[in-house]
Design an enzyme around this catalytic site. Structure first.
Site, short mmCIF file in Angstrom:
data_model
loop_
_atom_site.label_atom_id
_atom_site.label_comp_id
_atom_site.label_asym_id
_atom_site.label_seq_id
_atom_site.Cartn_x
_atom_site.Cartn_y
_atom_site.Cartn_z
N ASP A 120 1.13 -1.54 -0.45
CA ASP A 120 -0.40 -0.09 -0.25
C ASP A 120 0.84 1.39 -0.35
OD1 ASP A 120 -2.61 -1.45 -0.15
OD2 ASP A 120 -2.47 -1.64 1.94
N ASP A 179 -5.06 -5.35 -6.40
CA ASP A 179 -5.00 -3.47 -6.37
C ASP A 179 -3.69 -3.53 -5.93
OD1 ASP A 179 -6.32 -6.19 -4.87
OD2 ASP A 179 -7.02 -4.52 -2.52
N1 GLY Z 1 -7.03 -2.81 -0.96
C1 GLY Z 1 -7.97 -2.86 -0.57
C2 GLY Z 1 -8.99 -2.79 -0.90
O1 GLY Z 1 -9.47 -2.26 -2.22
O2 GLY Z 1 -10.53 -2.81 0.03
#
Ligand code: GLY
Length: 405
Positions: A120, A179
């Protein structure tokens, strides 16, 4: 004919009217995206006033409450609020908002210089420092982004050929989630802005591994790919935040659409473009009528399942990006129209928060299987909504300028 239609829908150029007495009158006609942006700016300023510190960050609003629930810098969502402030500054030029954006952004710095916890870092740093650097050219921001890219790259496993997205999930020896495609932009950026050239190779390999293993034959994506960290072997696909492993989790699909479009833009690899198009076409085919997906396309509770406005906002940005990249004019037009349809749906009273709370959008779904953030305002929905509105506003005004040249 075409020109006068655009004149009515665009605001950048004011129309000069000459009255009978040769008196000049200026009329400014705003586009829909500008009207929604204006309202959004008011709401963002209200939310800003309600916040007391600059080292915690809005994440979601519990149903029935007005204020954002806050999280610390390590939360995956910390970069979205500074990013929203940078978008607001981009649109308004407001110096006070810029100062606030700088303060929240500064609080994210530690992410670049401490051990990587997960993928992230891209969301946290590119949405905050990335937008700040794009808008101000502040060289100190550039150094922090380069450091953040190196930190993110420490999670790369060369045997698998991808970044270990969630090291804390020890049930998977090496996992890569869709993601994570969104966080390659930081690596691509760093490689061409003075960082290590290997960052480009890492981003490229990661996209390739994701494409080869997480994109399913049905043109939907697994949320997560589990790999053997010693051999690189793909073990299985899991849809951690979706209804079932083989279901189509809405936001995951949109991370893929947008992420592969960016991977193509940065690498020129046409298989990434084809992947983004394939995911898009499948997404469009399965969308409900109003253009905003249910949280998972295969939840048997549909039509009584919650929606995910955040996925619609990410999809709008992804399709506007894709429209810039495809060569075919018809496809370009189609993706722009679809993106506009999503933005229009989100800009309706069904999805705008209005006076209900300090967010821009209602009805996002975070982690349904865990019962968290269901049908609530969530900060990344607002971030991508602002991005989509700004992209559309620029597009409409540039079309207009081109037409009157
Ligand atoms: N990156 C986590 C989500 O999209 O919830």
């Amino acid at each position: 004919m075409k020109l006068s239609k655009h004149l009515l829908s665009c605001s950048l150029i004011s129309i000069l009217l000459l009255g009978c007495g040769a008196e000049k009158k200026e009329i400014t006609v705003k586009t829909n995206s500008e009207i929604v942006l204006d309202q959004s700016v008011i709401k963002i300023n209200e939310a800003l006033k309600a916040l007391k510190t600059t080292d915690s960050f809005p994440r979601h609003i519990v149903k029935g409450e007005k204020d954002w629930r806050l999280v610390g810098v390590r939360d995956w969502c910390s970069g979205f609020w500074p990013g929203i402030l940078w978008y607001t500054y981009e649109y308004t030029g407001d110096a006070e908002v810029k100062t606030a954006a700088e303060k929240y952004t500064a609080s994210i710095k530690t992410i670049a210089y401490t051990e990587a916890e997960d993928h992230d870092i891209g969301f946290q740093v590119y949405c905050s420092f990335g937008n700040g650097y794009r808008l101000t050219g502040n060289e100190a921001y550039k150094d922090i982004m380069l450091a953040a890219a190196d930190t993110l790259a420490t999670l790369y496993n060369p045997i698998v050929g991808s970044i270990h997205s969630w090291p804390s999930k020890q049930e998977y020896p090496h996992n890569t989630i869709v993601d994570n495609m969104m966080n390659l932009e930081l690596l691509f950026w760093a490689a061409k802005n003075g960082g290590n050239k290997k960052l480009y190779d890492i981003a490229l390999s990661h996209a390739e591994v994701t494409m080869n293993n997480l994109v399913r034959p049905d043109s939907a994506v697994y949320h997560l790919g589990s790999f053997d960290n010693k051999t690189g072997q793909f073990i299985r696909g899991v849809t951690h935040q979706g209804y079932a492993d083989e279901s189509m989790w809405a936001r995951g699909q949109t991370w893929g659409i947008y992420g592969f479009a960016v991977a193509y833009r940065e690498s020129g690899r046409t298989d990434f473009l084809e992947t983004s198009i394939k995911l898009t076409e499948h997404y469009l085919k399965r969308l409900p009528k109003d253009g905003v997906p249910y949280w998972d396309f295969d939840d048997p509770a549909i039509p009584n399942a919650p929606k995910d406005a955040s996925a619609a906002a990410v999809a709008a940005c992804g399709l506007l990006e894709l429209a810039e990249l495809v060569k075919d004019n018809k496809l370009q037009d189609k993706y722009r129209q679809e993106a506009k349809r999503f933005i229009t749906a989100l800009s309706s009273k069904n999805y705008l928060s209005g006076d209900a709370n300090n967010a821009l959008l209602l009805h996002s779904t975070g982690h349904h299987p865990k019962g968290r953030e269901i049908d609530e305002p969530i900060i990344y929905a607002d971030y991508y909504f602002m991005e989509a509105l700004l992209r559309l506003e620029k597009l409409e005004n540039s079309n207009h300028l081109a037409l009157i040249k």
